[in-house]
Design a protein around this motif. Structure first.
Motif, short mmCIF file in Angstrom:
data_model
loop_
_atom_site.label_atom_id
_atom_site.label_comp_id
_atom_site.label_asym_id
_atom_site.label_seq_id
_atom_site.Cartn_x
_atom_site.Cartn_y
_atom_site.Cartn_z
N ALA A 181 0.80 -1.23 0.00
CA ALA A 181 0.00 0.00 0.00
C ALA A 181 0.83 1.28 0.00
CB ALA A 181 -0.93 0.00 1.22
N SER A 182 2.14 1.17 0.23
CA SER A 182 2.98 2.36 0.41
C SER A 182 3.21 3.12 -0.90
CB SER A 182 4.33 1.96 1.01
OG SER A 182 5.24 3.03 0.98
N GLN A 183 2.85 4.40 -0.91
CA GLN A 183 3.10 5.24 -2.06
C GLN A 183 4.59 5.47 -2.26
OE1 GLN A 183 0.79 6.28 -4.24
NE2 GLN A 183 2.43 7.18 -5.50
N VAL A 184 5.32 5.61 -1.16
CA VAL A 184 6.77 5.81 -1.23
C VAL A 184 7.44 4.61 -1.91
CG1 VAL A 184 8.90 6.03 0.11
CG2 VAL A 184 6.86 7.32 0.77
N ILE A 185 7.05 3.41 -1.50
CA ILE A 185 7.62 2.20 -2.10
C ILE A 185 7.31 2.15 -3.59
CG2 ILE A 185 7.42 -0.31 -2.19
CD1 ILE A 185 9.04 0.52 0.16
N SER A 186 6.07 2.44 -3.97
CA SER A 186 5.69 2.40 -5.38
C SER A 186 6.49 3.37 -6.21
CB SER A 186 4.19 2.70 -5.53
OG SER A 186 3.41 1.69 -4.94
N GLU A 187 6.82 4.52 -5.64
CA GLU A 187 7.57 5.54 -6.37
C GLU A 187 9.03 5.15 -6.58
OE1 GLU A 187 7.10 9.06 -4.08
OE2 GLU A 187 5.02 9.42 -4.73
N VAL A 188 9.65 4.52 -5.59
CA VAL A 188 11.09 4.29 -5.67
C VAL A 188 11.45 2.88 -6.14
CG1 VAL A 188 11.54 6.00 -3.87
CG2 VAL A 188 11.34 3.59 -3.24
N ALA A 189 10.57 1.91 -5.96
CA ALA A 189 10.91 0.52 -6.31
C ALA A 189 9.65 -0.26 -6.64
CB ALA A 189 11.68 -0.15 -5.17
N LYS A 190 9.22 -0.17 -7.89
CA LYS A 190 7.99 -0.85 -8.31
C LYS A 190 8.09 -2.36 -8.15
CE LYS A 190 4.76 -0.97 -12.23
NZ LYS A 190 4.78 -2.44 -12.43
N ILE A 191 9.30 -2.89 -8.14
CA ILE A 191 9.49 -4.32 -7.99
C ILE A 191 8.87 -4.84 -6.70
CG2 ILE A 191 11.76 -4.00 -6.89
CD1 ILE A 191 12.70 -6.55 -8.25
N GLU A 208 22.44 -14.97 13.95
CA GLU A 208 22.74 -15.93 15.02
C GLU A 208 21.52 -16.14 15.91
OE1 GLU A 208 25.43 -17.62 15.26
OE2 GLU A 208 26.66 -16.61 13.75
N PRO A 209 21.49 -17.23 16.69
CA PRO A 209 20.33 -17.51 17.54
C PRO A 209 19.99 -16.42 18.54
CG PRO A 209 21.71 -19.46 17.34
CD PRO A 209 22.47 -18.34 16.70
N ASP A 210 20.97 -15.59 18.93
CA ASP A 210 20.71 -14.52 19.90
C ASP A 210 20.60 -13.15 19.23
OD1 ASP A 210 23.36 -14.28 19.18
OD2 ASP A 210 24.14 -14.20 21.23
N GLU A 211 20.37 -13.13 17.92
CA GLU A 211 20.27 -11.88 17.18
C GLU A 211 18.88 -11.71 16.57
OE1 GLU A 211 24.72 -10.85 15.58
OE2 GLU A 211 23.60 -12.35 14.44
N ILE A 212 18.58 -10.48 16.16
CA ILE A 212 17.31 -10.16 15.52
C ILE A 212 17.56 -9.25 14.32
CG2 ILE A 212 16.95 -8.33 17.24
CD1 ILE A 212 13.95 -8.64 16.82
N LEU A 213 16.95 -9.57 13.20
CA LEU A 213 17.00 -8.70 12.04
C LEU A 213 16.11 -7.50 12.32
CD1 LEU A 213 16.74 -9.78 8.33
CD2 LEU A 213 15.49 -7.81 9.15
N THR A 214 16.63 -6.29 12.14
CA THR A 214 15.87 -5.09 12.48
C THR A 214 15.48 -4.23 11.28
OG1 THR A 214 17.97 -3.94 12.92
CG2 THR A 214 16.83 -4.91 14.81
N GLU A 215 16.24 -4.33 10.18
CA GLU A 215 15.97 -3.40 9.07
C GLU A 215 16.56 -3.94 7.78
OE1 GLU A 215 16.80 0.97 9.64
OE2 GLU A 215 18.25 0.58 8.05
N VAL A 216 15.88 -3.63 6.67
CA VAL A 216 16.42 -3.87 5.33
C VAL A 216 16.45 -2.51 4.61
CG1 VAL A 216 16.13 -5.07 3.14
CG2 VAL A 216 15.42 -6.18 5.27
N SER A 217 17.53 -2.20 3.93
CA SER A 217 17.66 -0.91 3.25
C SER A 217 18.30 -1.07 1.89
CB SER A 217 18.49 0.07 4.10
OG SER A 217 19.83 -0.42 4.24
N PHE A 218 18.03 -0.12 1.02
CA PHE A 218 18.66 -0.12 -0.31
C PHE A 218 18.73 1.31 -0.83
CE2 PHE A 218 14.13 -0.83 -0.88
CZ PHE A 218 13.77 0.06 -1.88
N VAL A 219 19.66 1.53 -1.76
CA VAL A 219 19.88 2.85 -2.35
C VAL A 219 18.86 3.08 -3.45
CG1 VAL A 219 21.51 4.29 -3.64
CG2 VAL A 219 22.33 2.81 -1.78
N THR A 220 18.25 4.25 -3.43
CA THR A 220 17.28 4.63 -4.46
C THR A 220 17.91 5.66 -5.40
OG1 THR A 220 16.33 6.51 -3.26
CG2 THR A 220 15.44 4.33 -2.77
N GLN A 221 17.31 5.83 -6.55
CA GLN A 221 17.69 6.92 -7.45
C GLN A 221 16.52 7.25 -8.35
OE1 GLN A 221 20.90 4.10 -9.06
NE2 GLN A 221 20.57 5.47 -10.80
#
Length: 291
Positions: free
Chosen positions: A84-94, A163-176
């Protein structure tokens, strides 16, 4: 009727609290958010954690925001929010292209970005998407925060560097501004795992391919991407013949298994066709942004 083995339940109050609980409880503890991958495996007794740590209350991990030319997505962001994100649609249609064919509305309303990445299913759509986008993954644990490339994040089927004692917190990528992208998928029925899927990212500069990414799902591609095809495209004019050859290279790079979804030769053919379509879609989207 299939039911999970007995399991303890705790609810994390913050990211640090979740990490403390993982550290205290040990490797038999598992985080749970949407639960659409973990709970079915527990019912089949393929996964038998001793304790589930519920992280649905970690609202600070649910976000989509721009930070200069970087787009950051929190691990607790739901699939439906990406769609639903407009920001996502604008920067990465994939991303919305892929989200529209991930499972069904029930799963998309509860499933999370972090859960999808950490489940590491070989047919996971978002893994292919973030591979094409050359994303980075932020991981936090008792030893601090580290950022790793999506290349090498998956160490095998259903296995990651977290690792078993870790947590994924964020995914990021460069836009243009002129970044075009698209995602193509073939499935047996709506909402099913892919038989094969391909995503492409392209940006042009002076008519030549200045940035390119090709992500592949469900076909045994190393790191979910066609790296040799990407290298072949980089710096060249975006012509039909070039895309034809890159699609053939992508097909050669994957290593699909024959299974109930089809023989390996059929899947290789799908990779070639879908990669070609995704490249065309990404190029068209890129040109539209450049005008």
């Amino acid at each position: 009727m299939q039911v999970p083995a007995p399991v303890e339940y705790e609810r994390a109050l913050s990211v640090d609290d979740a990490i403390e609980r993982l550290t205290r409880l040990g490797p038999e503890a598992r985080l749970v958010a949407g639960g659409h991958s973990l709970l079915p495996m527990m019912k089949l007794r393929l996964a038998r954690p001793e304790c589930l740590i519920d992280i649905n209350g970690l609202a600070d991990l649910s976000f989509i925001r721009r930070d200069g030319n970087v787009l950051r997505i929190g691990a607790m962001t739901r699939h439906s929010e990406l769609l639903a994100s407009q920001v996502i649609s604008e920067v990465a249609k994939i991303i919305p292209d892929a989200e529209a064919v991930i499972a069904d509305p029930i799963v998309r309303n509860r499933g999370t970005v972090g859960g999808s990445m950490c489940q590491a299913d070989p047919a996971e759509d978002l893994s292919a998407v973030f591979a094409a986008l050359d994303a980075m993954v932020e991981i936090r644990g008792p030893r601090g925060t580290r950022v790793v490339s999506v290349n090498g994040f998956h160490t095998g089927p259903y296995s990651t560097v977290v690792e078993p004692d870790e947590i994924l917190t964020e995914v990021s990528f460069v836009t243009q501004k002129n970044l075009g992208s698209a995602y193509e998928k073939v499935e047996r029925r709506v909402g099913d795992w892919a038989i094969a899927a391909a995503g492409a990212v392209i940006a042009l500069q002076d008519g030549k391919i200045q940035r390119v990414g090709i992500g592949l799902a469900a076909v045994g591609a190393p790191d979910f991407r066609a790296s040799r095809a990407e290298a072949y495209l980089l710096g060249k004019d975006a012509t039909p013949d070039l895309f034809d050859e890159a699609a053939r290279m992508a097909s050669a790079e994957c290593n699909p298994n024959s299974d109930q979804r089809g023989p390996s030769a059929y899947k290789r053919h799908l990779v070639e066709v879908l990669t070609r379509r995704a490249l065309d879609g990404a190029l068209s989207n890129s040109k539209g942004k450049a005008n």
